[in-house]
Write a protein that holds these residues in place. Structure first.
Motif, PDB file in Angstrom:
ATOM      1  N   LEU A 120       0.772  -1.211   0.025  1.00  0.00           N
ATOM      2  CA  LEU A 120       0.050  -0.055   0.107  1.00  0.00           C
ATOM      3  C   LEU A 120       1.027   1.367   0.032  1.00  0.00           C
ATOM      4  O   LEU A 120       1.945   1.250   0.743  1.00  0.00           O
ATOM      5  CB  LEU A 120      -0.733  -0.111   1.336  1.00  0.00           C
ATOM      6  CG  LEU A 120      -1.805  -1.218   1.575  1.00  0.00           C
ATOM      7  CD1 LEU A 120      -2.624  -1.138   3.004  1.00  0.00           C
ATOM      8  CD2 LEU A 120      -2.815  -1.254   0.265  1.00  0.00           C
ATOM      9  N   ASN A 121       0.337   2.147  -0.843  1.00  0.00           N
ATOM     10  CA  ASN A 121       1.589   3.402  -0.966  1.00  0.00           C
ATOM     11  C   ASN A 121       1.331   4.205   0.421  1.00  0.00           C
ATOM     12  O   ASN A 121       0.240   4.559   0.889  1.00  0.00           O
ATOM     13  CB  ASN A 121       0.949   4.463  -2.231  1.00  0.00           C
ATOM     14  CG  ASN A 121       2.027   5.445  -2.504  1.00  0.00           C
ATOM     15  OD1 ASN A 121       2.648   5.834  -1.575  1.00  0.00           O
ATOM     16  ND2 ASN A 121       2.150   5.797  -3.840  1.00  0.00           N
ATOM     17  N   ARG A 138       2.009   7.079   0.938  1.00  0.00           N
ATOM     18  CA  ARG A 138       1.837   8.518   1.121  1.00  0.00           C
ATOM     19  C   ARG A 138       0.459   8.790   0.765  1.00  0.00           C
ATOM     20  O   ARG A 138      -0.079   9.734   0.309  1.00  0.00           O
ATOM     21  CB  ARG A 138       2.551   9.081   0.101  1.00  0.00           C
ATOM     22  CG  ARG A 138       4.132   8.938   0.271  1.00  0.00           C
ATOM     23  CD  ARG A 138       4.516  10.334   1.350  1.00  0.00           C
ATOM     24  NE  ARG A 138       5.967   9.854   1.672  1.00  0.00           N
ATOM     25  CZ  ARG A 138       6.555  10.412   2.450  1.00  0.00           C
ATOM     26  NH1 ARG A 138       6.162  11.777   2.970  1.00  0.00           N
ATOM     27  NH2 ARG A 138       7.893  10.165   3.080  1.00  0.00           N
ATOM     28  N   GLN A 139      -0.357   7.602   0.559  1.00  0.00           N
ATOM     29  CA  GLN A 139      -1.807   7.997   0.244  1.00  0.00           C
ATOM     30  C   GLN A 139      -2.989   7.522   1.283  1.00  0.00           C
ATOM     31  O   GLN A 139      -2.493   6.589   1.920  1.00  0.00           O
ATOM     32  CB  GLN A 139      -2.096   7.232  -1.233  1.00  0.00           C
ATOM     33  CG  GLN A 139      -1.403   7.729  -2.410  1.00  0.00           C
ATOM     34  CD  GLN A 139      -1.426   6.830  -3.597  1.00  0.00           C
ATOM     35  OE1 GLN A 139      -2.327   5.921  -3.502  1.00  0.00           O
ATOM     36  NE2 GLN A 139      -1.129   7.145  -4.610  1.00  0.00           N
ATOM     37  N   ILE A 191      -6.326   5.241  -2.291  1.00  0.00           N
ATOM     38  CA  ILE A 191      -5.858   3.966  -2.642  1.00  0.00           C
ATOM     39  C   ILE A 191      -6.940   3.169  -3.327  1.00  0.00           C
ATOM     40  O   ILE A 191      -6.888   2.617  -4.301  1.00  0.00           O
ATOM     41  CB  ILE A 191      -5.309   3.270  -1.620  1.00  0.00           C
ATOM     42  CG1 ILE A 191      -3.649   3.839  -1.132  1.00  0.00           C
ATOM     43  CG2 ILE A 191      -5.124   1.881  -1.708  1.00  0.00           C
ATOM     44  CD1 ILE A 191      -3.494   3.076   0.063  1.00  0.00           C
ATOM     45  N   ALA A 225      -8.650   5.357  -6.660  1.00  0.00           N
ATOM     46  CA  ALA A 225      -7.802   5.453  -7.974  1.00  0.00           C
ATOM     47  C   ALA A 225      -8.193   4.518  -8.960  1.00  0.00           C
ATOM     48  O   ALA A 225      -8.064   4.882 -10.057  1.00  0.00           O
ATOM     49  CB  ALA A 225      -6.308   5.424  -7.418  1.00  0.00           C
ATOM     50  N   PRO A 226      -8.196   3.054  -8.602  1.00  0.00           N
ATOM     51  CA  PRO A 226      -8.545   2.239  -9.715  1.00  0.00           C
ATOM     52  C   PRO A 226      -9.895   2.562 -10.517  1.00  0.00           C
ATOM     53  O   PRO A 226      -9.822   2.347 -11.663  1.00  0.00           O
ATOM     54  CB  PRO A 226      -8.485   0.784  -8.799  1.00  0.00           C
ATOM     55  CG  PRO A 226      -7.852   0.957  -7.491  1.00  0.00           C
ATOM     56  CD  PRO A 226      -7.962   2.680  -7.541  1.00  0.00           C
ATOM     57  N   ARG A 284      -8.955  -3.154  -2.230  1.00  0.00           N
ATOM     58  CA  ARG A 284      -8.180  -2.620  -3.701  1.00  0.00           C
ATOM     59  C   ARG A 284      -8.480  -3.573  -4.775  1.00  0.00           C
ATOM     60  O   ARG A 284      -8.528  -3.128  -5.892  1.00  0.00           O
ATOM     61  CB  ARG A 284      -6.745  -2.188  -3.229  1.00  0.00           C
ATOM     62  CG  ARG A 284      -6.255  -1.583  -4.502  1.00  0.00           C
ATOM     63  CD  ARG A 284      -4.740  -1.198  -4.396  1.00  0.00           C
ATOM     64  NE  ARG A 284      -3.932  -2.318  -3.911  1.00  0.00           N
ATOM     65  CZ  ARG A 284      -2.708  -2.231  -3.479  1.00  0.00           C
ATOM     66  NH1 ARG A 284      -2.086  -1.159  -3.539  1.00  0.00           N
ATOM     67  NH2 ARG A 284      -2.096  -3.232  -3.044  1.00  0.00           N
ATOM     68  N   PHE A 301       3.974  -1.903  -3.736  1.00  0.00           N
ATOM     69  CA  PHE A 301       2.642  -0.981  -4.022  1.00  0.00           C
ATOM     70  C   PHE A 301       2.904  -0.491  -5.544  1.00  0.00           C
ATOM     71  O   PHE A 301       1.803  -0.164  -6.057  1.00  0.00           O
ATOM     72  CB  PHE A 301       2.637   0.264  -2.989  1.00  0.00           C
ATOM     73  CG  PHE A 301       3.966   1.308  -2.957  1.00  0.00           C
ATOM     74  CD1 PHE A 301       3.622   2.249  -4.225  1.00  0.00           C
ATOM     75  CD2 PHE A 301       4.735   1.166  -2.214  1.00  0.00           C
ATOM     76  CE1 PHE A 301       4.643   3.532  -4.319  1.00  0.00           C
ATOM     77  CE2 PHE A 301       5.737   2.191  -2.445  1.00  0.00           C
ATOM     78  CZ  PHE A 301       5.814   3.163  -3.375  1.00  0.00           C
ATOM     79  N   TYR A 337      -2.683   1.061 -14.010  1.00  0.00           N
ATOM     80  CA  TYR A 337      -2.442   2.560 -13.929  1.00  0.00           C
ATOM     81  C   TYR A 337      -1.084   2.575 -15.074  1.00  0.00           C
ATOM     82  O   TYR A 337      -0.627   1.911 -15.481  1.00  0.00           O
ATOM     83  CB  TYR A 337      -1.625   2.912 -12.680  1.00  0.00           C
ATOM     84  CG  TYR A 337      -2.636   2.948 -11.479  1.00  0.00           C
ATOM     85  CD1 TYR A 337      -3.881   2.224 -11.532  1.00  0.00           C
ATOM     86  CD2 TYR A 337      -2.162   3.324 -10.068  1.00  0.00           C
ATOM     87  CE1 TYR A 337      -4.571   2.327 -10.472  1.00  0.00           C
ATOM     88  CE2 TYR A 337      -2.995   3.204  -9.175  1.00  0.00           C
ATOM     89  CZ  TYR A 337      -4.176   2.819  -9.418  1.00  0.00           C
ATOM     90  OH  TYR A 337      -4.897   2.616  -8.113  1.00  0.00           O
ATOM     91  N   ARG A 352       0.946   8.052 -14.427  1.00  0.00           N
ATOM     92  CA  ARG A 352       0.180   7.946 -13.083  1.00  0.00           C
ATOM     93  C   ARG A 352       1.193   7.356 -11.930  1.00  0.00           C
ATOM     94  O   ARG A 352       1.508   7.784 -10.856  1.00  0.00           O
ATOM     95  CB  ARG A 352      -0.963   7.316 -13.150  1.00  0.00           C
ATOM     96  CG  ARG A 352      -1.750   7.473 -11.846  1.00  0.00           C
ATOM     97  CD  ARG A 352      -2.984   6.728 -11.989  1.00  0.00           C
ATOM     98  NE  ARG A 352      -3.957   7.043 -10.696  1.00  0.00           N
ATOM     99  CZ  ARG A 352      -4.880   7.834 -10.384  1.00  0.00           C
ATOM    100  NH1 ARG A 352      -5.248   8.737 -11.737  1.00  0.00           N
ATOM    101  NH2 ARG A 352      -5.273   8.400  -9.547  1.00  0.00           N
TER     102      ARG A 352
END
Lengths: 337, 311, 276
Positions: free
Chosen positions: B93-94, B96-97, B102, B105-106, B155, C168, C177, C181
């Protein structure tokens, strides 16, 4: 008159009322246990239960942020917490030794394994380089590294994970310790290698009549290799018993929950037939609890459980200790008074 | 027609053949478990099927189309239909998001227009996997390991895929959390009519979750069988050893203290000639050192690659 | 934010940012504090500092107000320092991100390009670039920016190479993506900390480079700069050393504040240093 606990008469290691804290966070909150000579004691629990902090405190190797906030640790006739640092250094790797989880990072990558073993020997005993090297080869044979006399000059990266863990074990037993602490010794290893490493540890325990403190999260390993078990939750002991007793009749709801919720080969349960039993919530719920630390996740918690924190007391038999008044047998209340 | 049909798939990392001629199929609604020890290529196989790692030979037919040949714009619709749940939720998992970003975005990338519609779908999915309301504005590190894996699952499912590759989805979690996540995966499977490729080294978990099991050793599948057949009659000596190596199978008072398979995994850069398992196999004979046994059906639907396996 | 709190509790960072703030405020307020051209003669030449209350830092050989020169010089230094760094960071980040994320031949090509730039002594390259064009704030900014981008590009490339292997990023690819992006929204925010830290040091370097250019008389002749003040004052070094020392001190304080600021940022943003 205090009760006579079995094993208290002449324990190798005697830990009483141990408190360990990291800053403001309590990692261990009042833990008692003993290890006898030649016995395997398993310390079982999930991440954050304080089992690794306990192991490190036995060697006074807690990281700078952590400290023993109370209690006592006696090894044979020595008070570990009061020992001067130079004597403590002699003890580490000498009479008490430790095997860590990660064999990849526990060995120095720029030294041949033989050098690392001989240094472990020569830091504790006055022996010549040649004698130390001979001992190192002997040790590598002992841990069943094939062609030890050739392998001794290899560097760690040329060895597989299982081999590295054997080398770590060879170093740990180089000075014939009386207590070996194995902190998740096989967690990083494959299942077929895991069995080999545990078989080795168990054989060494018998040959050297060491006490073995096996720290693990895996109840399957405990069932196979331990003599006695201490189950920990959030820094406290829930239950302690000989392994057979614990497997046959676990009393604490956390112990039985843990045994039920891990999917097992033998149970034969398939998802199309039924759900796995769960323990709801997470250990984070124990953070600010006044009563029993497991109460927020416990299906059978009563009002009293949230108010009073139970201590481990004999239940059923003298060597079966339990910290849960709800699931206790009839004689529990009598035994504790 | 199976949902997924992999034929002679090969993946190389330089000189290493991580996946070396693997064929398997997954029917719609089926859970196929891929079992093996580290370095056997099971994770690489999963990533190759999802086109996250380039293949070097063979085909991956998904719904009849060879996705291994697709590129760019033609691949994107298939991405939506095949998703992955990773082993380590904190790495996947990013950091910073926020969880909301998360999960939304998809949808944005795959053309779900309108903030309100995306928000509705994200909230519904978060609720379905058991994330707390209000968690969407928080960052992954503020959650426990089990909650983070719920985010990873949400996700993967937000695009409503048909196939989900679960790469050791519970091995980084505490035992008491594993059952929660496994039950969730089972529930979601029936809710969304999913098929799983479930990669795991933990036979206890596989015993519970899989309809069919494929056992891998050094880049090859050595046994592939329906679950009732595999657990009652494992045929390959490696499978038998793996099963016996699982700790905790003795009864109280009679612990199981044997190491069923001797030796170490050979160097995958230089696999043994003949049967790849022969240096560790108790049954190995001369033929095993020379001839590489092909995968063959010994029982109905039960394939094994061993010279000595028989019904 | 946690990082901000850490930064403000760090004495190094706090000292750096206070000094830097002082310089920036001086630069912004220059036209208000000292209206009129600082290059015009304002009083008699060679007034020493602390002699005339109207000119607290004295005057130079042409009777120009030294304090006005220093405050206006801060404008040029700050402007060129930040603008050229911006140019360098934008180019460097783009090139480094492409090289690091895509790898392969594009990476080889871009790395060669960085090496070509880095084989020239940077200051020499700036002089060459400025001499080709007319010296002005814009050309000097461009020249310093063009010289500084490879530093950022190398850093960003290294960050991207390690981050692109993370799960990630793999997950983002699996979700379909696009590359843009993934590069800008997934990876770049995770690489931001080291880029920001480097930026503060780059601003300091750019300010030094601008001063050196002006010292050599290659700066914008219509603007007063610390470098040109030092350059003009060096003939009177024996008789009126303060003409060199005062703008020199301004330069030292500014560069020092940027370095302290950078150290503070590094401590606050670097997650490995945290946890201690």
């Amino acid at each position: 008159m205090p009760l006579e606990f079995p094993g208290r008469e002449d324990p190798l290691l005697d830990v009483r009322d141990l408190f360990i804290s990291f800053g403001d966070n309590a990692a261990v909150r009042g833990l008692d246990f003993t290890i006898r000579r030649g016995e395997t004691l398993a310390l079982v629990g999930e991440s954050g239960c304080g089992k690794s902090a306990t192991a490190l405190s036995l060697l006074r190797l807690l990281p700078p942020a952590g400290r023993v906030a109370g209690g006592s640790i006696r090894f044979e006739d020595r008070d570990i917490l009061r020992l001067p640092e130079n004597e403590m250094r002699r003890l580490r790797g000498g009479a008490i030794s430790m095997v860590f989880q990660e064999p990849m990072t526990s060995l120095n990558p720029v030294l041949p394994i033989g050098r690392q073993i001989t240094e472990a020997i020569r830091s504790h005993e006055r022996v010549s380089a040649r004698a130390a090297r001979a001992r190192a080869i002997e040790l590598l044979n002992l841990v069943r590294i094939p062609e030890a006399h050739r392998r001794i000059d290899d560097y760690p990266h040329t060895l597989s994970g299982g081999m590295r863990q054997r080398v770590m074990i060879a170093m740990a037993v180089a000075c014939r310790p009386r207590l070996l602490i194995a902190d998740e010794p096989t967690t990083a290893l494959d299942v077929t290698i895991q069995a080999q490493v545990l078989e080795l540890l168990d054989r060494l325990r018998q040959d050297l009549s060491m006490g073995l403190l096996l720290i693990t999260h895996d109840l399957g390993l405990v069932a196979d290799w331990a003599d006695r078990v201490v189950v920990m939750y959030a820094g406290r002991k829930c239950e302690e018993a000989p392994v057979e007793t614990l497997l046959r009749a676990p009393l604490h709801p956390y112990t039985s929950g843990l045994m039920a919720c891990s999917p097992k080969l033998a149970s034969g349960l398939h998802f199309r037939q039924g759900r796995l039993p769960e323990i709801g919530g997470s250990v984070a719920s124990a953070a600010d609890v006044a009563g029993c630390l497991f109460a927020p996740r416990c299906a059978s918690a009563r009002d009293a459980c949230h108010a009073v924190r139970p201590d481990a007391k004999p239940a059923g038999s003298r060597d079966h200790l339990l910290a849960c008044p709800v699931h206790a047998p009839a004689d529990y209340a009598i035994a504790c008074c | 027609m199976p949902l997924l049909a992999v034929e002679s798939l090969e993946t190389r990392y330089g000189p290493l053949r991580a996946v070396d001629g693997v064929s398997l199929r997954i029917e719609a609604g089926e859970t196929l478990a891929l079992v093996g020890e580290s370095g056997c290529g099971k994770s690489t196989l999963g990533k190759t099927i999802l086109r996250l790692v380039p293949h070097s030979g063979g085909t991956v037919r998904f719904g009849g189309v060879d996705v291994a040949r697709l590129r760019g714009r033609t691949l994107k619709p298939f991405r939506r239909r095949m998703q992955m749940v990773f082993q380590d939720p904190s790495a996947s998992l990013n950091p910073r998001q926020t969880v909301g970003t998360i999960l939304s975005a998809p949808l944005r990338v795959h053309g779900v227009h309108g903030r309100i519609e995306r928000r509705r779908q994200v909230e519904a999915m978060a609720d379905r996997v058991g994330l707390p309301v209000g968690g969407l504005v928080r960052y992954p590190h503020e959650f426990s390991g089990g909650q983070r894996q719920r985010i990873g699952i949400a996700r993967a499912l937000i695009l409503r895929p048909e196939l989900v590759v679960c790469d050791e989805p519970v091995s980084a979690l505490d035992v008491s959390i594993q059952a929660q996540i496994l039950n969730l995966l089972v529930d979601l499977k029936s809710d969304y009519n999913l098929s799983y490729l479930f990669i795991s080294h933990d036979l206890g978990v596989v015993r519970y979750i899989a309809d069919r099991i494929a056992v891998m050793y050094l880049g090859r599948i050595v046994e592939n069988a329906p679950h009732h057949s595999l657990w009652s009659r494992p045929l390959h000596p490696y499978t038998q050893g793996l099963i016996r190596a699982v700790p905790g199978q003795g009864s109280p008072g009679r612990p199981n203290r044997v190491a069923p398979i001797a030796g170490d995994m050979p160097n995958p850069l230089d696999p043994p000639d003949g049967c790849r398992f022969h240096p560790r196999c108790a049954l190995a004979a001369d033929i095993c050192r020379v001839n590489d046994p092909p995968l063959r059906a010994v029982l109905p639907g039960h394939d094994v690659a061993c010279h000595f396996a028989s019904a | 934010m946690k990082s901000l709190g850490l930064f403000l509790r760090n004495p190094t960072g706090l000292a750096g940012s206070s000094l830097l703030l002082l310089v920036i405020v001086a630069a912004l307020l220059a036209p208000v504090l000292f209206p009129g051209d600082p290059l015009d003669m304002a009083t008699t030449p060679f007034i020493w500092p602390l002699q005339d209350p109207a000119f607290p830092l004295g005057s130079d050989s042409l009777g120009r107000d030294v304090l006005a020169g220093i405050v206006h010089g801060a404008r040029v230094s700050v402007l060129i320092g930040f603008a050229s760094t911006f140019v360098g960071v934008v180019i460097g980040t783009l090139v480094g991100a492409c090289a690091g994320y895509f790898g392969g031949r594009l990476d080889d090509l871009l790395v060669r390009l960085m090496e070509v730039f880095q084989t020239f002594p940077p200051f020499l390259l700036i002089i060459v670039l400025v001499s080709i064009a007319e010296p002005s704030v814009a050309t000097i900014t461009a020249a310093i920016g063009i010289v500084s981008w490879p530093t950022v590009a190398r850093l960003v490339r290294a960050e991207f190479r390690s981050l692109r292997e993370r799960d990630f990023v793999l997950a983002a690819r699996g979700l379909g993506y696009g590359a843009a992006r993934i590069v800008f929204l997934e990876i770049l925010p995770n690489a931001a900390a080291p880029i920001i830290v480097t930026t503060s040091v780059m601003v300091a370097t750019a300010i030094l480079n601008e001063s050196a250019l002006s010292f050599l008389g290659l700066g914008d002749p219509n603007l007063v700069s610390w470098g040109s003040m030092i350059g003009a004052g060096r003939d009177q070094l024996r008789t009126a050393w303060y003409l060199v020392a005062l703008p020199g001190a301004a330069l030292v304080i500014t560069v020092l504040s940027l370095n302290l600021f950078g150290d503070g940022l590094n401590d606050a943003l670097n997650p490995r240093a945290r946890g201690r």
